[in-house]
Design a protein around this motif. Structure first.
Motif, PDB file in Angstrom:
ATOM      1  N   VAL B 196      46.558  48.212  40.830  1.00 48.45           N
ATOM      2  CA  VAL B 196      45.608  47.225  41.332  1.00 48.45           C
ATOM      3  C   VAL B 196      46.286  46.471  42.467  1.00 48.45           C
ATOM      4  O   VAL B 196      47.345  45.872  42.266  1.00 48.45           O
ATOM      5  N   ASP B 198      44.468  44.350  44.607  1.00 47.02           N
ATOM      6  CA  ASP B 198      43.752  43.109  44.902  1.00 47.02           C
ATOM      7  C   ASP B 198      42.779  42.824  43.771  1.00 47.02           C
ATOM      8  O   ASP B 198      42.222  43.746  43.183  1.00 47.02           O
ATOM      9  N   ARG B 199      42.622  41.544  43.464  1.00 46.33           N
ATOM     10  CA  ARG B 199      41.693  41.180  42.400  1.00 46.33           C
ATOM     11  C   ARG B 199      40.948  39.918  42.839  1.00 46.33           C
ATOM     12  O   ARG B 199      41.569  38.913  43.150  1.00 46.33           O
ATOM     13  N   VAL B 200      39.652  40.005  42.913  1.00 44.55           N
ATOM     14  CA  VAL B 200      38.838  38.870  43.345  1.00 44.55           C
ATOM     15  C   VAL B 200      37.918  38.474  42.199  1.00 44.55           C
ATOM     16  O   VAL B 200      37.221  39.320  41.633  1.00 44.55           O
ATOM     17  N   THR B 201      37.945  37.185  41.841  1.00 44.76           N
ATOM     18  CA  THR B 201      37.050  36.728  40.787  1.00 44.76           C
ATOM     19  C   THR B 201      35.694  36.434  41.389  1.00 44.76           C
ATOM     20  O   THR B 201      35.587  35.820  42.444  1.00 44.76           O
ATOM     21  N   ILE B 202      34.658  36.937  40.729  1.00 47.61           N
ATOM     22  CA  ILE B 202      33.306  36.735  41.241  1.00 47.61           C
ATOM     23  C   ILE B 202      32.722  35.499  40.568  1.00 47.61           C
ATOM     24  O   ILE B 202      32.700  35.403  39.343  1.00 47.61           O
ATOM     25  N   VAL B 204      29.835  33.656  39.265  1.00 44.76           N
ATOM     26  CA  VAL B 204      28.450  33.920  38.893  1.00 44.76           C
ATOM     27  C   VAL B 204      27.939  32.746  38.102  1.00 44.76           C
ATOM     28  O   VAL B 204      28.581  32.282  37.164  1.00 44.76           O
ATOM     29  N   ARG B 208      26.917  34.429  30.669  1.00 42.38           N
ATOM     30  CA  ARG B 208      27.351  35.822  30.654  1.00 42.38           C
ATOM     31  C   ARG B 208      26.384  36.622  29.786  1.00 42.38           C
ATOM     32  O   ARG B 208      25.986  36.176  28.717  1.00 42.38           O
ATOM     33  N   GLU B 210      27.052  39.132  28.043  1.00 40.31           N
ATOM     34  CA  GLU B 210      27.712  39.427  26.763  1.00 40.31           C
ATOM     35  C   GLU B 210      27.520  38.297  25.760  1.00 40.31           C
ATOM     36  O   GLU B 210      27.529  38.512  24.554  1.00 40.31           O
ATOM     37  N   LYS B 252      21.556  48.989  44.790  1.00 43.42           N
ATOM     38  CA  LYS B 252      22.625  48.122  45.279  1.00 43.42           C
ATOM     39  C   LYS B 252      22.058  47.143  46.293  1.00 43.42           C
ATOM     40  O   LYS B 252      21.556  47.502  47.333  1.00 43.42           O
ATOM     41  N   ARG B 257      23.046  41.997  42.695  1.00 43.09           N
ATOM     42  CA  ARG B 257      24.437  41.878  42.278  1.00 43.09           C
ATOM     43  C   ARG B 257      24.756  40.486  41.762  1.00 43.09           C
ATOM     44  O   ARG B 257      25.744  40.280  41.098  1.00 43.09           O
ATOM     45  N   ARG B 260      24.444  39.200  36.239  1.00 41.43           N
ATOM     46  CA  ARG B 260      25.532  39.814  35.497  1.00 41.43           C
ATOM     47  C   ARG B 260      25.018  41.078  34.850  1.00 41.43           C
ATOM     48  O   ARG B 260      24.193  41.038  33.964  1.00 41.43           O
TER      49      ARG B 260
END
Lengths: 268, 267
Positions: B196, B198-202, B204, B208, B210, B252, B257, B260
């Motif tokens: 990995v 790069d990691r970008v937190t989205i 929202v 959630r 879930e 898309k 997007r 969730r």
């Protein structure tokens, strides 16, 4: 750099078949599509084709589509050609029948090995019929190449790929050396519509057809003989649906009545 | 007590807790283990996780393994797979179950290939065939229109991933306790083939999917992307989340997007 891209696609019964027309052959644990319904390409496989075509657009090269299918509907399997793929290879042999994800992957991996020199293999994360989500990973393991699942945007630079993989909370960029395999998820985005002219041209292209001998594999490794899992029973669950339509003179009133009903049932 | 049969669960932790799905897997695992007279184990990955991992005893585990190493704090597909495979080879497992989570869906096929195990994905129920002793997994197919009973075959361990929120976790039994068994991780070079970068937190807004008790679902019938805001407003009012069908997820579009779509592949 020019890329040699392989895409695996699967022809499946149309997922839009309404539940009322959905029939199962209990004896053979198989789905019986309604008369006249036309199969489709599995949605995520179509996105895999799109992902490969975008790389071809950007870097040049060729896209070869491989499908294991004993009852191909050519109009369906030619769609990737109409979208812009260069070649279609069909894996066809009675030995492939009754396969599971494991034995199907053996055949696809053998096809990839026969084609050789590929930079990247793309396929859908899972097929819209059995939803196993295993074949892509198995092929990568069989070919001993890196595997990235659920990929969206793919970038290729200097013999490496970077794939954006999103899970709702985070988007990770995952990197691997080529050759590699990526399974395509929803984040690839919309697949292109083929133009009429390209559909006509695709109709004139003949696929290559390979059988077990062409692939040089042992028939006991593919189809039902090579399967590790067995469908013991396939059935439609009895559902006691109770549907109440909430009425109202206007949409607003119907909405209000629905809200009141939900409140009464202590759902909201 | 020595058991000849073993069932292993690949556990997941988050924020210092055992995740819900792992409790559910231990619940179903306990039931199966009692049927076949097996030991139920769970393996966790992470850094400095010994104390957290211990909670699994109270949730039904007979044995708790921890691959406790900063190197595996984040998911590393090839390393995790190697570690699970090694544990299965060292102690022959009869069955191996993972959550049908992001981690489980990626990890399970990697492990299954290496063990040459039959794998049933995304199951809603697991049982043991009383005659053959085989693991029988029930799973929805054809977009949920049908259910399939999959015989995971004779290669051990039989493998399954189980969909979250369908199995009952056992009530916490704090009288159950034990020592965590450490498992070594081979962090040697060349094993990890993906990384990995790069990691970008989205960000929202809203609940959630879930965690939602109420889900407002939408699909192709909505006709156009613009109509999705209606669902979002309704979900907000109901303190719920928006869910979408497979078709809608594949459209898309930034508008969609924003929602969730934790189960994008589910109709």
């Amino acid at each position: 750099m020019c890329l040699k891209l392989l895409v695996f696609v699967k022809q499946i019964p149309d997922p839009e078949i309404p539940p009322s027309l959905f029939r199962i052959d209990l004896q053979n644990a198989a789905v019986v599509p309604p008369v006249g319904s036309i199969p489709v390409l599995s949605l995520l496989d179509e996105l895999a084709v799109e992902a490969a075509l975008r790389l071809k657009d950007e870097h040049g090269g060729e896209v070869m589509v491989v499908s294991l299918c004993n009852d191909p509907v050519m109009k369906v399997l030619r769609k990737p050609l109409a979208m812009g793929a260069d070649e279609l290879v069909l894996l066809q042999d009675t030995a492939f029948e009754g396969g599971d994800a494991f034995s199907t992957a053996q055949a696809l991996a053998a096809a990839a090995a026969r084609i050789g020199d590929y930079d990247l293999i793309v396929c859908g994360t899972q097929a819209g019929d059995w939803d196993n989500g295993q074949v892509g990973t198995y092929v990568a393991e069989a070919l001993d190449i890196p595997c990235i699942t659920g990929g969206g945007r793919i970038k290729v630079t200097d013999g490496k790929i970077q794939v954006e993989c999103s899970n709702g909370d985070t988007t990770e960029t995952v990197e691997a050396f080529l050759p590699a395999l990526v399974t395509a998820g929803n984040d690839v985005g919309k697949a292109r519509y083929p133009k009429l002219r390209d559909i006509m041209a695709a109709g004139r292209k003949q696929p290559q057809v390979w059988n077990v001998q062409d692939l040089g594999i042992d028939p006991s490794n593919v189809g039902i003989a090579g399967a590790l899992t067995k469908i013991r029973r396939l059935y439609v669950e009895e559902k006691a649906d109770e549907c109440e339509i909430i009425e109202g003179d206007t949409p607003a009133e119907a909405g209000e009545n629905l809200a009141l009903k939900l409140r009464e049932l202590r759902i909201i | 007590m020595a058991y000849s049969k073993k069932i292993l669960v690949v556990g997941e932790l988050s924020d210092g807790n055992v995740r819900g799905i792992t409790g559910e897997l231990l619940g179903v695992g306990r039931r199966l283990a009692d049927v076949i007279g097996a030991e139920l184990s769970v393996l966790f990955f992470g850094s400095d996780i010994g104390e957290t991992a211990k909670h699994a005893f109270a949730q039904g585990a007979d044995r708790v393994y921890a691959a406790d190493d900063p190197y595996v704090e984040d998911y590393k597909p090839e390393i995790y797979a190697d570690t699970v495979v090694k544990l299965c080879n060292d102690m022959t497992q009869s069955a191996l179950s993972l959550g049908a989570t992001l981690l489980g869906r990626d990890l399970a096929p990697r492990v299954a290939w290496r063990l040459k195990s039959g794998l049933a994905s995304d199951c809603v129920d697991l049982n043991i065939d009383s005659e053959t002793g085989a693991l029988i997994a029930t799973r929805p197919v054809y977009g949920g229109k049908a259910l399939a009973e999959v015989d995971c075959g004779t290669t051990l361990p039989a493998m399954a991933t189980v969909r979250p929120k369908l199995q009952e976790a056992l009530p916490i039994d704090s009288a159950r306790n034990g020592e965590v068994t450490m498992v070594s991780v081979d962090a040697g070079s060349g094993v990890a083939r993906t990384r990995v970068v790069d990691r970008v937190t989205i960000e929202v807004k809203g609940m959630r999917l879930e965690d939602a008790r109420i889900v407002v679902g939408g699909g192709r019938g909505l006709g156009s992307i613009e109509h999705w805001s209606v669902l979002e407003a309704l979900a907000d009012d109901l303190k719920g989340a928006v869910g979408a069908t497979r078709w809608a997820c594949a459209m898309k579009d930034t508008a969609i997007r924003r929602f969730r779509l934790a189960y994008p592949q589910r109709e």
